[in-house]
Design an enzyme around this catalytic site. Sequence first.
Site, PDB file in Angstrom:
ATOM      1  CD1 TRP A 210      25.994 -38.674 -16.509  1.00 49.86           C
ATOM      2  CD2 TRP A 210      24.112 -37.483 -16.469  1.00 49.86           C
ATOM      3  NE1 TRP A 210      25.035 -39.364 -17.236  1.00 49.86           N
ATOM      4  CE2 TRP A 210      23.866 -38.651 -17.230  1.00 49.86           C
ATOM      5  CE3 TRP A 210      23.072 -36.578 -16.300  1.00 49.86           C
ATOM      6  CZ2 TRP A 210      22.640 -38.930 -17.824  1.00 49.86           C
ATOM      7  CZ3 TRP A 210      21.841 -36.847 -16.876  1.00 49.86           C
ATOM      8  CH2 TRP A 210      21.636 -38.011 -17.623  1.00 49.86           C
ATOM      9  CB  ILE A 247      22.645 -36.250  -7.645  1.00 48.64           C
ATOM     10  CG1 ILE A 247      22.368 -34.819  -7.162  1.00 48.64           C
ATOM     11  CG2 ILE A 247      24.145 -36.505  -7.777  1.00 48.64           C
ATOM     12  CD1 ILE A 247      22.960 -33.736  -8.023  1.00 48.64           C
ATOM     13  CE  LYS A 248      25.057 -41.853 -15.076  1.00 47.83           C
ATOM     14  NZ  LYS A 248      25.323 -41.859 -16.528  1.00 47.83           N
ATOM     15  CD  GLN A 249      29.315 -38.971  -8.135  1.00 46.50           C
ATOM     16  OE1 GLN A 249      30.051 -39.446  -8.993  1.00 46.50           O
ATOM     17  NE2 GLN A 249      29.295 -37.671  -7.836  1.00 46.50           N
TER      18      GLN A 249
END
Length: 365
Positions: A210, A247-249
């Site tokens: 995150w 990837i968490k965005q």
Amino acid sequence: MVTQIKQGGDIVTRIESLLGDEAHKLLEHQSRTIPKEKLHLPGPDFVDRVWALSDRPTPVLRSLQALFNHGRLAGTGYLSILPVDQGVEHSAGASFAPNPDYFDPENIVRLAIEGGCNAVASTFGVLGSVARKYAHKIPFIVKINHNELLTYPNKFDQILFGTVEQARDMGAVAVGATVYFGSEESTRQITEIAEAFAYAHELGMATILWCYLRNPKFKTPEGDMHTAADLTGQANHLGVTMQADLIKQKLPERNGGYLVLGHESPYGKTNKKVYEELTSDHPIDLVRYQVANCYMGRCGLINSGGESKGKSDLQEAVRTAVINKRGGGMGLISGRKAFQRPMAEGVELLHAIQDVYLAAEITVA
């Protein structure tokens, strides 16, 4: 209402209806920034085409493939993940009062299964409490750190709640963690999570970061730069440097964070081409820049679904999915919009998100 997704027409027609006045803007946009041909796009062969050539151990490839091979999106290269760590991050009361059924961890996992998700991401406590019943039925992603927000006054820091070995022992295929890039504590968090991710890879688990920004100075008169494409893009780039596999965005809502923060005193480094050539003010192009910072898509970008706002949740979830997919992203990780409502409606909302990625007519811009 969530039931709108079932009313008449094919999938694309329903998606167009939900997008309303933005349908043409989002579905017909052709990016003139970073060409899609330069991206490593999601697909059924993504693990073979991208990660198999990396330094990831063979068991990690197996774990990544397990994520891609589950749920309604199995075999597409796209991901729909249910994340429910808000009981720690935002307090259990704030998170589960709208639907108290989700105080029971089993209902969290049931929602992910019935919602056709690729995986469920939650805390050590939630997943550990039902591991023997469900770890073999849906991939587990254990979130290993949290901001507990009970310290008074509140402070914003991510601390470890357990070990990588615990995640492995409960049958998890991946671990997730948050780094608050830009915060006073970010240096320790980066070091801590980079070491945890390296160990997770040794044990055969995939890693999801995150990549969130956190600094009160990022809230400026020109807007909240926590969601600026240039700053979130750099957070992504730091995340993939830490060897995150996904990837968490947050979805970018603006741009020019470096420029605004540099007004009063020098801040960071940027280049005018970022704003003149590599981005535009179109939301799909802003996500494209986030994807570019994930090694041109070698590390998949999954955007977050955001907080629940009630009646507009379905429209916002579908909108975010369209922007992510057309920008070159790998999927959505959406929680509160799904679990803060009756389970049947939550399932329908998750299916609506997944329909965007299943619709062949909705292509990368």
